[in-house]
Design a protein around this motif. Structure first.
Motif, short mmCIF file in Angstrom:
data_model
loop_
_atom_site.label_atom_id
_atom_site.label_comp_id
_atom_site.label_asym_id
_atom_site.label_seq_id
_atom_site.Cartn_x
_atom_site.Cartn_y
_atom_site.Cartn_z
N SER A 358 33.54 36.72 56.31
CA SER A 358 33.71 35.89 57.46
C SER A 358 33.54 34.54 57.26
O SER A 358 33.91 33.65 58.30
CB SER A 358 33.11 36.49 58.74
OG SER A 358 33.18 37.93 58.86
N GLY A 359 32.67 34.11 56.66
CA GLY A 359 32.46 32.67 56.22
C GLY A 359 33.47 32.10 55.32
O GLY A 359 33.60 30.77 55.08
N GLY A 360 34.35 32.93 54.68
CA GLY A 360 35.29 32.33 53.46
C GLY A 360 34.83 32.54 52.33
O GLY A 360 33.54 32.34 51.90
N VAL A 361 35.78 32.49 51.27
CA VAL A 361 35.38 32.57 49.54
C VAL A 361 36.61 31.45 49.26
O VAL A 361 37.84 31.61 49.46
CB VAL A 361 35.69 33.68 49.20
CG1 VAL A 361 35.30 33.57 47.68
CG2 VAL A 361 34.43 34.78 49.79
N ARG A 362 36.26 30.50 48.47
CA ARG A 362 37.26 29.62 47.92
C ARG A 362 36.85 29.03 46.46
O ARG A 362 35.68 28.98 46.13
CB ARG A 362 37.70 28.55 49.06
CG ARG A 362 36.37 27.60 49.07
CD ARG A 362 36.81 26.84 50.44
NE ARG A 362 35.65 25.88 50.70
CZ ARG A 362 35.26 25.34 52.01
NH1 ARG A 362 36.20 25.91 53.04
NH2 ARG A 362 34.43 24.42 52.01
N ASN A 363 37.75 28.60 45.78
CA ASN A 363 37.52 28.20 44.43
C ASN A 363 36.82 28.98 43.46
O ASN A 363 35.56 28.62 43.30
CB ASN A 363 36.78 26.69 44.67
CG ASN A 363 37.59 25.74 45.45
OD1 ASN A 363 39.00 25.87 45.62
ND2 ASN A 363 37.13 24.57 45.98
N VAL A 364 37.52 30.02 43.18
CA VAL A 364 36.89 31.04 42.14
C VAL A 364 37.78 31.11 41.05
O VAL A 364 38.88 31.22 41.00
CB VAL A 364 36.54 32.22 42.70
CG1 VAL A 364 36.14 33.28 41.96
CG2 VAL A 364 35.76 32.11 44.06
N VAL A 389 38.63 32.87 55.53
CA VAL A 389 39.60 32.69 54.95
C VAL A 389 39.24 32.91 53.38
O VAL A 389 38.26 32.35 53.02
CB VAL A 389 40.33 31.43 55.00
CG1 VAL A 389 41.37 30.90 53.96
CG2 VAL A 389 40.95 31.04 56.37
N VAL A 390 40.19 33.57 52.76
CA VAL A 390 39.66 33.81 51.26
C VAL A 390 41.13 32.87 50.47
O VAL A 390 42.08 33.43 50.57
CB VAL A 390 39.73 35.17 50.68
CG1 VAL A 390 39.68 35.16 49.05
CG2 VAL A 390 38.65 35.80 50.98
N GLU A 391 40.70 31.85 49.64
CA GLU A 391 41.72 31.30 49.16
C GLU A 391 41.27 30.42 47.80
O GLU A 391 40.30 30.38 47.54
CB GLU A 391 42.25 30.10 50.05
CG GLU A 391 41.16 29.04 50.63
CD GLU A 391 41.58 27.84 51.57
OE1 GLU A 391 42.84 27.91 51.86
OE2 GLU A 391 40.86 27.17 51.95
N ASN A 392 42.19 30.04 46.87
CA ASN A 392 42.27 29.49 45.68
C ASN A 392 41.35 30.25 44.50
O ASN A 392 40.26 29.74 44.23
CB ASN A 392 41.56 28.11 45.99
CG ASN A 392 42.21 27.20 46.73
OD1 ASN A 392 43.49 27.57 47.08
ND2 ASN A 392 41.70 26.10 47.67
N ILE A 393 41.85 31.20 44.45
CA ILE A 393 41.26 32.20 43.53
C ILE A 393 42.18 32.49 42.46
O ILE A 393 43.48 32.70 42.45
CB ILE A 393 41.07 33.76 44.18
CG1 ILE A 393 40.45 33.71 45.60
CG2 ILE A 393 40.28 34.65 43.18
CD1 ILE A 393 39.15 32.97 45.60
N PHE A 446 44.05 36.16 53.62
CA PHE A 446 43.83 36.07 52.09
C PHE A 446 45.09 35.38 51.49
O PHE A 446 46.31 35.84 51.80
CB PHE A 446 43.90 37.26 51.19
CG PHE A 446 42.53 37.99 51.58
CD1 PHE A 446 41.69 38.41 50.55
CD2 PHE A 446 42.20 38.31 52.73
CE1 PHE A 446 40.48 39.05 50.51
CE2 PHE A 446 40.74 39.05 52.82
CZ PHE A 446 39.85 39.11 51.79
N ARG A 447 44.92 34.00 50.69
CA ARG A 447 46.04 33.28 50.49
C ARG A 447 45.81 32.54 48.98
O ARG A 447 44.52 32.26 48.72
CB ARG A 447 46.46 32.46 51.69
CG ARG A 447 45.36 31.40 51.99
CD ARG A 447 45.72 30.50 52.99
NE ARG A 447 44.65 29.66 53.25
CZ ARG A 447 44.57 29.05 54.47
NH1 ARG A 447 44.92 29.30 55.54
NH2 ARG A 447 43.78 28.01 54.71
N ASN A 448 47.00 32.19 48.41
CA ASN A 448 46.76 31.51 47.53
C ASN A 448 46.02 32.06 46.00
O ASN A 448 44.76 31.46 45.77
CB ASN A 448 46.13 29.80 47.45
CG ASN A 448 47.25 29.19 48.42
OD1 ASN A 448 48.49 29.56 48.75
ND2 ASN A 448 46.43 28.28 49.15
#
Length: 573
Positions: A358-364, A389-393, A446-448
């Protein structure tokens, strides 16, 4: 049995995939071998985002042994005071190393302090106590919710510059905590367990270590009971199994070398911490261990995870950032993480994001990992109510074998109410369509997400991509993949899907099923199916599907359009 093939594209795409596997990832070749233990600069090769360099902790040249403080390594003597005194001594000297030599060291919780390197020498086994009274209730977070939980066997909260090093073993004595179902044991095993003590469920089918443990399991939301006061939690204290290693609110952390095994719940849980290096670990839990995750990285920043081995009872490498309102209120994403050169054996998922995100995941960045026998390979999960938001994985160079469900799975209906599943829960169409609901802060996105160079052999379904009708999966790319499975790929409620140079070998067709797909680009699709066609397109919301092959004749006879799909929205060229 009729077999439908596209032989030319199967051969040419296979050659291309093989070439790309040999030459590297998104931009250039990947360095697989490190020249020296201390030189891990290779870990930053080919990273797609601005990744700060994570510095290792540095300690003064001062060391003591726990034996100097009366510790006895016979597996019987309680060494809790010896650990505490050794850590206090080193802390008072300004920091350094606490050495645990070869032996069996029984202890209660180890409470770390800043500037301490807890070093387990070869043959050292730290075995945590089974006396629940050694683990007081503390205010913490579990499964993304603010709650009370028993103190962890390894407790590191609000610290800086700490490390866990060496080749020894931390054993959480998890079997002492976990309820056990009779159906999971042989008759003799069950009889031995019952005779050891504990209590049984009213129907005699579940063993609990104590009455307090049984009392907790009778409540709703069984992992995080919906109770209000600490006194209420005390009544079911033994049910509140701790994570084995709790690293909360810490900076500059190193885990290098030890085995972490047999945890009461999750194994290693960095929470709201930063500048972390996790390498050369062996992380193990029994296959039957409830909530027996390997590594749960939650709301953490600037992290390296490499050269580790996992064999656990739940998700292996899992990224989280809080659950529902508690997670959104915290508002701390997991970000800037590199995961390389890891092997996962048993586990519910090899690399996982969610469901508490719920706090987001990004740049992985995830690369050069092998999954052998995990239930799912690459697993992305959430549901309505989470938000975030989950992005840039970025994921590439992943090899998988013996995956019983899917090597790639996106499920935004995690926890039930999934549309388009058959009665057995398989990822195939059933005709049941989910209806959209209003988009709010509770809607996950979930994107990118980019996946490249994926090889998988031996599983149920080639891949499964399911978004929400009100918030589709967005901009998901899969390139250079060889997927062999019983069934093909399913894509449901997705916008901006790109499949390039994909080979699907499925026993049952179609090789690819699209439902309400928008802006879908398919190029160089190789397929072989035991029955059915190559691509089936369903759903009245289908828009702008482009299928590009070297020869239209190779693919056009094998594309099926379902009822409600406008022919003008599916172009073959």
């Amino acid at each position: 049995m009729m077999r439908v093939r596209n032989v030319f594209w199967r051969i040419s795409v296979l050659l291309l995939v093989t070439e790309v596997f040999l030459t590297g990832g998104f931009a250039c070749s990947e360095k697989n071998e490190r020249d020296d233990q201390a030189d891990y600069s290779f870990i930053y090769d080919n990273i797609e985002f601005d990744m700060p360099r994570v510095e290792e902790p540095v300690f003064p040249d001062y060391a003591v042994s726990i034996v100097d403080f009366g510790a006895v390594g016979d597996g019987v003597f309680d060494n809790s005071d010896a650990f505490a005194q050794a850590i206090d001594n080193v802390s008072e000297k300004g920091g350094g190393r606490v050495v645990v030599p070869r032996g069996l060291w029984l202890t209660g919780p180890i409470i770390m302090k800043s500037n301490i390197d807890l070093h387990l020498e070869d043959g050292a086994v730290v075995h945590f106590s089974s006396d629940f009274d050694d683990y007081p209730l503390i205010d913490t977070s579990f499964e993304g919710l603010n709650t009370y939980r028993c103190m962890s066997p390894v407790h590191a909260h609000g610290l800086e510059n700490i490390a866990f090093t060496g080749n020894g073993i931390f054993d959480g004595n998890g079997d002492a905590w976990r309820p056990v179902k009779k159906s999971k044991m042989t008759e003799s095993q069950w009889k031995k367990l019952v005779n050891s003590g504990g209590v049984l469920s009213d129907d005699g089918e579940i063993w609990y270590p104590s009455e307090k443990s049984k009392a907790g399991d009778s409540r709703d939301n069984f992992n995080v009971p919906d109770l209000k006061t600490k006194e209420d939690f005390e009544k079911i204290k033994d049910f509140l199994r701790p994570v084995m290693v709790s690293i909360k609110g810490c900076k500059q952390v190193l885990l290098d070398g030890p085995t972490f095994q047999n945890s009461p719940a999750w194994n290693i849980h960095p929470l709201m911490s930063r500048d972390i290096i996790i390498r050369n670990l062996t992380v193990r839990n029994p296959w039957y261990s409830q909530n027996g995750d390997g590594l749960d990285l939650e709301s953490c920043k600037n992290v390296l995870i490499y050269n580790n081995s996992f064999d656990v009872g739940d998700d292996a490498i899992c990224f989280k950032s809080g659950k529902n309102e508690d997670g959104r209120r915290r508002g701390v994403p997991t970000e800037n993480v590199i995961v390389k050169n890891n092997v996962v054996y048993h586990g519910h998922g090899g690399f996982v994001i969610g469901s508490e995100m719920s706090g987001g995941v990004r740049n992985v960045h995830v690369a050069n990992c092998t999954f052998i026998g995990t239930d799912v390979g690459l697993r992305f999960k959430s549901t309505r109510g989470r938000g975030g938001v989950v992005e840039n994985i970025y994921i590439f160079n992943i090899d998988m074998i013996d995956i019983p469900t899917e090597p790639i799975r996106f499920n935004l209906f995690y926890g039930g109410n999934a549309p388009l599943l058959d009665d057995g829960g398989n990822s195939v169409p059933s005709g049941k369509e989910a209806k959209p609901v209003p988009v709010t802060e509770e809607t996950p996105s979930f994107r990118n997400i980019f996946m490249k160079n994926i090889r998988a052999n031996g599983f149920g379904n080639a891949a499964f991509f399911m978004g929400l009708p009100e918030m589709n999966l967005q901009n998901i790319h899969l390139e250079n993949a060889v997927l062999r499975a019983t069934r093909g790929i399913s894509v449901i409620d997705a916008d901006g899907i790109v499949f390039k140079n994909i080979i699907v070998e499925a026993e049952e067709g179609p090789a690819l099923m699209l439902f309400n797909g928008k802006n879908v680009d398919i190029e160089g699709f190789g397929f072989e199916t035991g029955q059915g066609g190559a691509i089936s397109v369903f759903g009245p919301l289908t828009r702008n599907v482009n299928i590009v092959q070297k020869s239209v004749d190779d693919i056009q006879p094998f594309v099926e359009l379902g009822e409600g799909v406008q022919k003008s929205e599916v172009l073959i060229k």
